[in-house]
Scaffold this motif. Structure first.
Motif, mmCIF file in Angstrom:
data_model
loop_
_atom_site.group_PDB
_atom_site.id
_atom_site.type_symbol
_atom_site.label_atom_id
_atom_site.label_comp_id
_atom_site.label_asym_id
_atom_site.label_seq_id
_atom_site.Cartn_x
_atom_site.Cartn_y
_atom_site.Cartn_z
ATOM 1 N N THR A 132 -30.030 -7.579 32.492
ATOM 2 C CA THR A 132 -30.466 -7.757 33.874
ATOM 3 C C THR A 132 -31.388 -6.600 34.228
ATOM 4 N N ARG A 189 -33.998 -4.757 37.013
ATOM 5 C CA ARG A 189 -34.354 -4.654 38.432
ATOM 6 C C ARG A 189 -35.266 -3.454 38.650
ATOM 7 N N ARG A 190 -36.209 -3.613 39.592
ATOM 8 C CA ARG A 190 -37.088 -2.515 40.001
ATOM 9 C C ARG A 190 -36.701 -2.067 41.406
#
Length: 368
Positions: free
Chosen positions: A99, A101-102
């Motif tokens: 997974t 994410r930024r």
């Protein structure tokens, strides 16, 4: 206040800060890789093959490293600098789900790796499996430092600094624990950590240099030579640019020639931050914490918010977590000083600091 429990979802982000690229955190059910990025322009690609996952970050530099992780999901992480980019090879212990994410301000990339569930045929009479429950995030740990104490009274005006800040810290401890936050104190009574000022500050600083602490907040009462200052100020570690701030730093570092010497020592640490990407990232998180605490404290008390500033504070110099020194008000001001003597006003101060801490955590501002 219970609505603030919404902050629980990012608390798994707040557990391990490693001086590496990436920072690696091992949690129940997953391994986290956190990359501090210099700008939004950094691009990344992710590829997975049998036994390994490769992440390429374009437009970033980092030293070559090979970190042994040995979690359930990951055996090791290797960082390979290349021309204009960095390649990170993650050696896996099995098939994983990744997974990605930024986050922005500060910019960072977070990759969570969890083992894929291994399915097998069940006997016909076997009961249905219980639904999967996500692991509970770890409790955050906040270290509160009531400044001064014992032989060192701090500022003396309409109040005595060491007494006010201890009372506020104990009130804040009670409020934070009510919200599920673990709290530790550098002192819980009117006592110094050492009669020697340098040793006293060094012991407080050492407590903030710990993998077991997530936030460090040193609480103080302000003063001015003219007795006219009023409001809230919050400081994070860095080179003091304003002469007024430098004078205040020297005073909090012990005053006189001792304060000047300790300030010079802290300045040498501040200069090294300029070449340390991890320290720079932590400085940005500390600045965000300072802004959040200052504004929430001002809103809760009605005291003006005077701003957040970098300062060469000896007690903040080695913190590897978001760390700030908050001046909750001016104890020598004829109005604010008398207010700081009132238990009801001190409770407002503690409430403001509580809101600042919970807001900072809820915003997921510090990915770890």
């Amino acid at each position: 206040m219970r609505w603030m429990r919404l902050w629980l979802w990012p608390l798994a982000l707040l557990w391990s800060l490693a001086l590496a690229f990436p920072r690696v955190g091992v949690h129940e059910g997953f391994t986290r890789l956190a990359f501090d990025l210099p700008s939004k322009e950094v691009r990344h690609t992710l590829a997975q093959e049998v036994g390994a996952l490769t992440l390429v970050l374009e437009g970033v530099s980092a030293p070559a490293q090979d970190q042994v992780v040995n979690s359930r999901e990951v055996a090791s992480v290797q960082t390979l600098p290349e021309m204009g980019r960095v390649r990170v090879v993650v050696r896996l212990k099995g098939p994983v789900e990744a997974t990605v994410r930024r986050f922005s301000d500060p910019e960072r990339l977070v990759v969570d790796l969890a083992l894929k569930a291994q399915t097998a045929p069940s006997p016909p009479a076997a009961p249905a499996a219980l639904p999967h429950r996500a692991p509970k995030p770890p409790r955050p740990v906040v270290l509160l430092d009531p400044g001064h104490g014992g032989v060192d009274p701090g500022m003396v005006g309409y109040v005595v600094e060491k007494e006010v800040v201890l009372d506020v810290a104990l009130r804040l401890k009670r409020l934070l624990e009510g919200e599920g936050v673990e709290v530790r104190l550098t002192r819980e009574r009117d006592a110094h950590l050492s009669p020697d000022k340098r040793e006293d500050l060094s012991r407080r600083a050492a407590l903030a240099d710990s993998s077991q602490v997530n936030l460090f907040i040193s609480i103080h009462v302000n003063a001015t030579p003219t007795h006219t200052g009023r409001g809230v100020e919050v400081f994070y570690f860095g080179r003091a640019q304003d002469p007024r701030v430098l004078s205040q730093v020297i005073r909090e570092n012990g005053g006189g020639e001792l304060g000047k010497r300790l300030t010079q020592e802290a300045q040498s640490v501040a200069e090294r931050i300029l070449s340390d990407i991890v320290a720079q990232a932590n400085q940005r998180y500390s600045q965000r914490l300072a802004e959040t605490l200052g504004r929430k404290l001002s809103q809760a008390t009605g005291s003006p918010y005077r701003g957040s500033f970098p300062g060469d504070f000896f007690v903040l110099r080695y913190a590897k977590v978001p760390a700030v020194l908050v001046e909750i008000g001016f104890g020598d001001h004829p109005v604010e000083g008398r207010r700081l003597a009132e238990p009801a006003y001190r409770e407002k101060v503690a409430q403001g600091l509580l809101l600042g801490v919970l807001t900072f955590l809820a915003n997921g501002a510090y990915a770890r």
